[in-house]
Design an enzyme around this catalytic site. Structure first.
Site, PDB file in Angstrom:
ATOM      1  N   LEU A   1       0.384   3.617  -2.195  1.00 45.89           N
ATOM      2  CA  LEU A   1       0.770   3.429  -3.303  1.00 45.89           C
ATOM      3  C   LEU A   1       1.043   4.549  -4.127  1.00 45.89           C
ATOM      4  CD1 LEU A   1      -2.239   1.205  -4.673  1.00 45.89           C
ATOM      5  CD2 LEU A   1       0.018   0.431  -3.738  1.00 45.89           C
TER       6      LEU A   1
ATOM      7  N   GLY B   1       8.428  -5.276  -8.827  1.00 52.40           N
ATOM      8  CA  GLY B   1       9.284  -4.113  -9.373  1.00 52.40           C
ATOM      9  C   GLY B   1      10.695  -4.482  -9.190  1.00 52.40           C
ATOM     10  N   GLN B   2      11.461  -4.172 -10.258  1.00 50.37           N
ATOM     11  CA  GLN B   2      13.262  -4.223 -10.155  1.00 50.37           C
ATOM     12  C   GLN B   2      13.681  -3.297  -8.945  1.00 50.37           C
ATOM     13  OE1 GLN B   2      15.164  -6.248 -11.350  1.00 50.37           O
ATOM     14  NE2 GLN B   2      17.164  -5.141 -10.871  1.00 50.37           N
TER      15      GLN B   2
ATOM     16  N   VAL C   1      10.283   3.066 -11.256  1.00 49.23           N
ATOM     17  CA  VAL C   1       9.913   4.492 -11.872  1.00 49.23           C
ATOM     18  C   VAL C   1      10.481   5.253 -10.693  1.00 49.23           C
ATOM     19  CG1 VAL C   1       7.950   5.844 -11.686  1.00 49.23           C
ATOM     20  CG2 VAL C   1       7.738   3.322 -12.444  1.00 49.23           C
TER      21      VAL C   1
ATOM     22  N   SER D   1       9.488   5.151  -3.556  1.00 44.68           N
ATOM     23  CA  SER D   1       9.222   4.397  -2.411  1.00 44.68           C
ATOM     24  C   SER D   1       8.420   4.807  -1.624  1.00 44.68           C
ATOM     25  CB  SER D   1      10.591   4.041  -1.778  1.00 44.68           C
ATOM     26  OG  SER D   1      10.457   3.378  -0.496  1.00 44.68           O
TER      27      SER D   1
ATOM     28  N   GLY E   1       5.182   4.108  -8.950  1.00 45.05           N
ATOM     29  CA  GLY E   1       5.886   2.892  -9.203  1.00 45.05           C
ATOM     30  C   GLY E   1       4.899   1.595  -9.123  1.00 45.05           C
ATOM     31  N   HIS E   2       4.324   1.757  -8.128  1.00 42.80           N
ATOM     32  CA  HIS E   2       3.058   0.649  -7.999  1.00 42.80           C
ATOM     33  C   HIS E   2       2.254   0.672  -9.226  1.00 42.80           C
ATOM     34  CE1 HIS E   2       4.067   1.495  -3.639  1.00 42.80           C
ATOM     35  NE2 HIS E   2       4.167   0.031  -3.496  1.00 42.80           N
TER      36      HIS E   2
ATOM     37  N   GLY F   1       0.939  -1.197  -0.239  1.00 47.37           N
ATOM     38  CA  GLY F   1      -0.190   0.194  -0.051  1.00 47.37           C
ATOM     39  C   GLY F   1       0.806   1.160   0.081  1.00 47.37           C
TER      40      GLY F   1
HETATM   41  P1  AMP Z   1       6.025  -2.432  -1.536  1.00 45.64           P
HETATM   42  O1  AMP Z   1       4.562  -1.867  -1.716  1.00 45.64           O
HETATM   43  O2  AMP Z   1       7.116  -1.473  -1.394  1.00 45.64           O
HETATM   44  O3  AMP Z   1       5.953  -3.986  -1.006  1.00 45.64           O
HETATM   45  O4  AMP Z   1       6.112  -2.771  -3.254  1.00 45.64           O
HETATM   46  C1  AMP Z   1       5.149  -3.668  -4.039  1.00 45.64           C
HETATM   47  C2  AMP Z   1       5.583  -3.686  -5.227  1.00 45.64           C
HETATM   48  O5  AMP Z   1       5.939  -2.510  -5.906  1.00 45.64           O
HETATM   49  C3  AMP Z   1       7.090  -4.333  -5.449  1.00 45.64           C
HETATM   50  O6  AMP Z   1       7.305  -5.487  -6.464  1.00 45.64           O
HETATM   51  C4  AMP Z   1       8.212  -3.284  -5.502  1.00 45.64           C
HETATM   52  O7  AMP Z   1       9.207  -3.799  -6.158  1.00 45.64           O
HETATM   53  C5  AMP Z   1       7.186  -2.426  -6.601  1.00 45.64           C
HETATM   54  N1  AMP Z   1       7.765  -1.175  -6.346  1.00 45.64           N
HETATM   55  C6  AMP Z   1       7.872  -0.229  -5.417  1.00 45.64           C
HETATM   56  N2  AMP Z   1       8.537   0.880  -5.758  1.00 45.64           N
HETATM   57  C7  AMP Z   1       8.706   0.671  -7.180  1.00 45.64           C
HETATM   58  C8  AMP Z   1       9.285   1.668  -7.982  1.00 45.64           C
HETATM   59  N3  AMP Z   1       9.640   2.956  -7.763  1.00 45.64           N
HETATM   60  N4  AMP Z   1       9.307   1.207  -9.376  1.00 45.64           N
HETATM   61  C9  AMP Z   1       8.730   0.188  -9.862  1.00 45.64           C
HETATM   62  N5  AMP Z   1       8.265  -0.941  -9.022  1.00 45.64           N
HETATM   63  C10 AMP Z   1       8.139  -0.486  -7.579  1.00 45.64           C
END
Ligand code: AMP
Length: 290
Positions: A37, A151-152, A180, A189, A40-41, A35
């Site tokens: 979001l 995400g990478q 992103v 992030s 990137g998400h 969440g």
């Molecule tokens: P999280 O909510 O931080 O657990 O992220 C959920 C998904 O979004 C994970 O697969 C992350 O790698 C991806 N994600 C987070 N930040 C970015 C970003 N800046 N660009 C691309 N994917 C992202």
């Protein structure tokens, strides 16, 4: 065009909602998130929307992937804004379970991937990847997606989950989406929301360090030691930043690389106050290079 997603709080209701789709042969995509979001998400949701008939995202701040002194309680939570983002990205279902729903039976089982979980983030966050693998395996079992989007940005996470899926023969295809960034280069992030304005500015040193590493490689430097020195220097110019790790790694084994040949993962984690930031870049040298 927005589409109001259905918010589903229980695992049984999630399974039930997907039954008719599965029976109709729909391609189901899952985007696991914690969440808060951001763009990137949203890029993952958009990619899933373009490739799948049904898009499910999970919003769950998973307690088992946080250590006792980590930021579980201060992790940003804003479900109403997240629902709006999901509507904009035309998500069909948001699985938003409680802790009781996910772990209420006092689950004794954990998924442990050996070796690659002990490096990089795993060195500083013992048990983190056990928590990640366990919750993602649970989500895979609940949703049974054809495709799952990650995400990478979390480079080690995609390596670890790729191994888990391969080693446990989980029938899902993992799709890795590019990082992103903010216009100034900071990787997006959810944790960026916890940075003060000064820390937000200082946080740029990590993406700049990785860029300096890439530039050094593009300029012909292939020995990791001086590349790492350049990257460390860049971060340490920012007095408030401390380095958890910063190096040149094999993109699959995550071993330290002495030389850059073919693909290399430049990755780092830094701390600014109580916030920990991670970022990475992939360097690719063509084999024909003299
Ligand atoms: P999280 O909510 O931080 O657990 O992220 C959920 C998904 O979004 C994970 O697969 C992350 O790698 C991806 N994600 C987070 N930040 C970015 C970003 N800046 N660009 C691309 N994917 C992202």
């Amino acid at each position: 065009m927005t589409r109001q997603p259905q918010v589903i709080p229980t695992l049984a209701a999630m399974r039930k909602a997907l039954l008719p789709h599965r029976a109709a042969g729909a391609v189901i995509g899952l985007v696991p998130t914690m969440g808060a979001l951001h763009a990137g998400h949203a890029s993952l949701l958009r990619r899933a929307r373009s490739e799948c008939d049904v898009v499910v995202t999970s919003i769950y701040v998973n307690p088992t992937q946080f250590g006792p002194n980590e930021d579980f309680s201060s992790y940003p939570r804003r479900i109403e804004a997240d629902i709006k983002t999901c509507a904009d990205e035309r998500v069909d279902y948001i699985l938003a379970p409680s802790d009781k729903e996910m772990y209420g039976n006092g689950s004794l089982t954990r998924i442990y991937v050996d070796n690659i979980t002990q490096k990089l983030c795993g060195m500083m966050r013992p048990g983190h990847f056990e928590g990640v693998c366990t919750v993602v395996a649970k989500l895979f079992n609940i949703v049974q997606p054809d495709l799952a989007y990650f995400g990478q940005k979390d480079a080690q996470q995609v390596v670890v989950l790729g191994r888990m899926v391969a080693d446990l023969n989980i029938p899902v295809q993992i799709v890795v989406c590019p990082i992103v960034r903010e216009p100034d280069g900071l990787a997006m992030s959810s944790r960026n929301a916890n940075l003060s304005p000064a820390e937000r500015q200082d946080g740029l040193c990590l993406s700049q360090a990785l860029q300096a590493g890439l530039d050094a490689i593009a300029g012909g430097m292939t020995t990791s030691e001086p590349i790492i020195a350049i990257m460390r220097q860049k971060v340490l110019e920012t007095e408030t930043a401390t380095i958890d790790y910063l190096g040149v790694y094999h993109p699959e084994t995550l071993e330290n690389l002495a030389q850059v040949e073919g693909m290399a993962l430049l990755a780092g984690a830094i701390r600014l106050g109580s916030t920990r930031l991670i970022d990475n870049r992939i360097a690719e040298l063509s084999p024909q290079r003299p």
